[in-house]
Design a protein around this motif. Structure first.
Motif, PDB file in Angstrom:
ATOM      1  N   MET A   1       0.977  -1.216   0.195  1.00 28.21           N
ATOM      2  CA  MET A   1       0.060  -0.082  -0.106  1.00 28.21           C
ATOM      3  C   MET A   1       0.823   1.148  -0.116  1.00 28.21           C
ATOM      4  O   MET A   1       1.744   1.268   0.937  1.00 28.21           O
ATOM      5  CB  MET A   1      -0.765   0.034   1.311  1.00 28.21           C
ATOM      6  N   SER A   2       0.842   2.098  -1.240  1.00 35.47           N
ATOM      7  CA  SER A   2       1.428   3.396  -1.231  1.00 35.47           C
ATOM      8  C   SER A   2       0.726   4.570  -0.127  1.00 35.47           C
ATOM      9  O   SER A   2      -0.397   4.596  -0.531  1.00 35.47           O
ATOM     10  CB  SER A   2       1.813   3.685  -2.431  1.00 35.47           C
ATOM     11  N   ILE A   3       1.484   5.593   0.368  1.00 34.64           N
ATOM     12  CA  ILE A   3       0.682   6.673   0.822  1.00 34.64           C
ATOM     13  C   ILE A   3       1.525   7.600  -0.141  1.00 34.64           C
ATOM     14  O   ILE A   3       2.545   7.647  -0.068  1.00 34.64           O
ATOM     15  CB  ILE A   3       1.208   6.637   2.165  1.00 34.64           C
ATOM     16  N   HIS A   4       0.593   8.732  -0.402  1.00 34.42           N
ATOM     17  CA  HIS A   4       0.882   9.666  -1.289  1.00 34.42           C
ATOM     18  C   HIS A   4       1.459  10.812  -0.208  1.00 34.42           C
ATOM     19  O   HIS A   4       0.380  11.347   0.283  1.00 34.42           O
ATOM     20  CB  HIS A   4       0.018  10.143  -2.296  1.00 34.42           C
ATOM     21  N   VAL A   5       2.586  11.432  -0.523  1.00 39.65           N
ATOM     22  CA  VAL A   5       3.084  12.507  -0.014  1.00 39.65           C
ATOM     23  C   VAL A   5       3.413  13.563  -0.942  1.00 39.65           C
ATOM     24  O   VAL A   5       4.261  13.173  -1.813  1.00 39.65           O
ATOM     25  CB  VAL A   5       4.167  12.223   1.037  1.00 39.65           C
ATOM     26  N   PRO A  58      -0.723  13.362   4.468  1.00 40.02           N
ATOM     27  CA  PRO A  58      -1.858  13.070   5.214  1.00 40.02           C
ATOM     28  C   PRO A  58      -2.028  12.942   6.720  1.00 40.02           C
ATOM     29  O   PRO A  58      -0.965  12.681   6.986  1.00 40.02           O
ATOM     30  CB  PRO A  58      -2.450  11.913   4.416  1.00 40.02           C
ATOM     31  N   ALA A  59      -2.966  13.296   7.227  1.00 42.76           N
ATOM     32  CA  ALA A  59      -3.210  13.236   8.589  1.00 42.76           C
ATOM     33  C   ALA A  59      -2.955  11.790   8.804  1.00 42.76           C
ATOM     34  O   ALA A  59      -3.043  10.916   8.140  1.00 42.76           O
ATOM     35  CB  ALA A  59      -4.684  13.362   8.873  1.00 42.76           C
ATOM     36  N   GLY A  60      -2.307  11.523  10.082  1.00 46.38           N
ATOM     37  CA  GLY A  60      -1.860  10.250  10.586  1.00 46.38           C
ATOM     38  C   GLY A  60      -0.712   9.866  10.147  1.00 46.38           C
ATOM     39  O   GLY A  60      -0.110   8.733  10.428  1.00 46.38           O
ATOM     40  N   LEU A  61       0.109  10.735   9.610  1.00 41.04           N
ATOM     41  CA  LEU A  61       1.405  10.632   9.023  1.00 41.04           C
ATOM     42  C   LEU A  61       2.537  11.562   9.753  1.00 41.04           C
ATOM     43  O   LEU A  61       2.166  12.647   9.720  1.00 41.04           O
ATOM     44  CB  LEU A  61       1.735  10.531   7.582  1.00 41.04           C
ATOM     45  N   ILE A  86       8.529  16.086  11.514  1.00 39.84           N
ATOM     46  CA  ILE A  86       7.962  16.931  10.761  1.00 39.84           C
ATOM     47  C   ILE A  86       6.484  16.516  11.072  1.00 39.84           C
ATOM     48  O   ILE A  86       6.050  15.480  10.457  1.00 39.84           O
ATOM     49  CB  ILE A  86       8.399  16.809   9.309  1.00 39.84           C
ATOM     50  N   ASP A  87       5.663  17.483  11.328  1.00 36.42           N
ATOM     51  CA  ASP A  87       4.189  17.128  11.511  1.00 36.42           C
ATOM     52  C   ASP A  87       3.267  17.289  10.421  1.00 36.42           C
ATOM     53  O   ASP A  87       3.726  17.944   9.259  1.00 36.42           O
ATOM     54  CB  ASP A  87       3.510  17.964  12.651  1.00 36.42           C
ATOM     55  N   ALA A 115      21.125  13.802   6.252  1.00 33.76           N
ATOM     56  CA  ALA A 115      20.438  13.114   7.178  1.00 33.76           C
ATOM     57  C   ALA A 115      19.567  12.058   6.254  1.00 33.76           C
ATOM     58  O   ALA A 115      19.690  12.051   4.943  1.00 33.76           O
ATOM     59  CB  ALA A 115      19.496  14.047   7.901  1.00 33.76           C
ATOM     60  N   GLN A 116      18.625  11.539   7.021  1.00 37.08           N
ATOM     61  CA  GLN A 116      17.580  10.846   6.375  1.00 37.08           C
ATOM     62  C   GLN A 116      16.131  10.953   6.746  1.00 37.08           C
ATOM     63  O   GLN A 116      16.097  11.402   8.107  1.00 37.08           O
ATOM     64  CB  GLN A 116      17.939   9.365   6.202  1.00 37.08           C
ATOM     65  N   MET A 117      15.400  10.715   5.976  1.00 38.08           N
ATOM     66  CA  MET A 117      13.691  10.996   6.263  1.00 38.08           C
ATOM     67  C   MET A 117      13.103   9.769   5.994  1.00 38.08           C
ATOM     68  O   MET A 117      13.167   9.021   5.258  1.00 38.08           O
ATOM     69  CB  MET A 117      13.449  11.888   5.298  1.00 38.08           C
ATOM     70  N   VAL A 118      12.366   9.296   7.409  1.00 37.27           N
ATOM     71  CA  VAL A 118      11.710   8.121   7.520  1.00 37.27           C
ATOM     72  C   VAL A 118      10.357   8.617   7.853  1.00 37.27           C
ATOM     73  O   VAL A 118       9.868   9.408   8.743  1.00 37.27           O
ATOM     74  CB  VAL A 118      12.299   7.121   8.702  1.00 37.27           C
ATOM     75  N   PHE A 119       9.159   7.928   7.100  1.00 33.48           N
ATOM     76  CA  PHE A 119       7.819   8.147   7.179  1.00 33.48           C
ATOM     77  C   PHE A 119       7.502   7.000   8.441  1.00 33.48           C
ATOM     78  O   PHE A 119       7.510   5.996   7.877  1.00 33.48           O
ATOM     79  CB  PHE A 119       7.203   8.142   6.007  1.00 33.48           C
ATOM     80  N   GLN A 120       6.386   7.526   9.234  1.00 29.47           N
ATOM     81  CA  GLN A 120       5.913   6.750  10.141  1.00 29.47           C
ATOM     82  C   GLN A 120       4.205   6.984  10.291  1.00 29.47           C
ATOM     83  O   GLN A 120       4.080   8.360  10.174  1.00 29.47           O
ATOM     84  CB  GLN A 120       6.633   6.959  11.454  1.00 29.47           C
ATOM     85  N   GLN A 121       3.583   5.966  10.730  1.00 35.34           N
ATOM     86  CA  GLN A 121       2.005   6.427  10.740  1.00 35.34           C
ATOM     87  C   GLN A 121       1.967   6.632  12.156  1.00 35.34           C
ATOM     88  O   GLN A 121       2.713   6.069  13.102  1.00 35.34           O
ATOM     89  CB  GLN A 121       1.489   5.039  10.428  1.00 35.34           C
TER      90      GLN A 121
END
Length: 149
Positions: A1-5, A58-61, A86-87, A115-121
């Motif tokens: 499942m992809s989440i679009h940012v 999106p909200a929740g990420l 990053i909210d 640096a590195q960026m990691v997305f979290q729910q």
């Protein structure tokens, strides 16, 4: 499942690579310095480094900004507020707060991977005040309670 940012490159940063994974199974995306002039961090000094992009999640990420292990090992360079958060409702430029824990000055140039960026729910959590918490085997054991090492 992809989440679009959504990502927006800021004007004047067309030459800066967008965040990207360095391998197919990497968790984090490397992010690059969008400095106009080089920045030198002296030992013990910290600096805020621009990246040249903004996000709309999106909200929740959330996006977490984390150190790059190679910079930490080789030069003592790390992200001071690790992980930086990053909210989902922030729309300003992503910037990275770096500190030099090394023994030598460290120069940051345009397009350096910093640096590195990691997305979290992020779950929607509701706190419920109670008079007594449930018991566990650990109880109130805190820092170092399981041994000296």
């Amino acid at each position: 499942m992809s989440i679009h940012v959504q990502i927006k490159r800021l004007p004047g940063n067309e030459d800066i690579p967008l965040p990207s994974k360095m391998s197919s199974l990497a968790s984090g995306m490397d992010i690059y310095a969008a400095v106009t002039d080089s920045i030198t961090l002296q030992p013990g000094e910290r600096g805020l480094v621009p990246t040249g992009f903004c996000l709309a999640m999106p909200a929740g990420l959330e996006a977490q900004i984390r150190p790059r292990s190679g910079l930490a090992l080789k030069h003592g360079i790390t992200s001071l507020n690790s992980p930086g958060t990053i909210d989902a409702d922030y729309r300003g430029e992503v910037k990275v707060l770096l500190i030099n824990h090394g023994q030598e000055p460290f120069v940051i140039e345009r397009k350096d991977r910093i640096a590195q960026m990691v997305f979290q729910q992020v779950p929607d959590v509701e706190l419920m005040e109670v008079e007594v918490l449930s018991e566990t085997e650990r109880g109130e054991g805190g820092f170092g309670h399981t041994g000296t090492q």
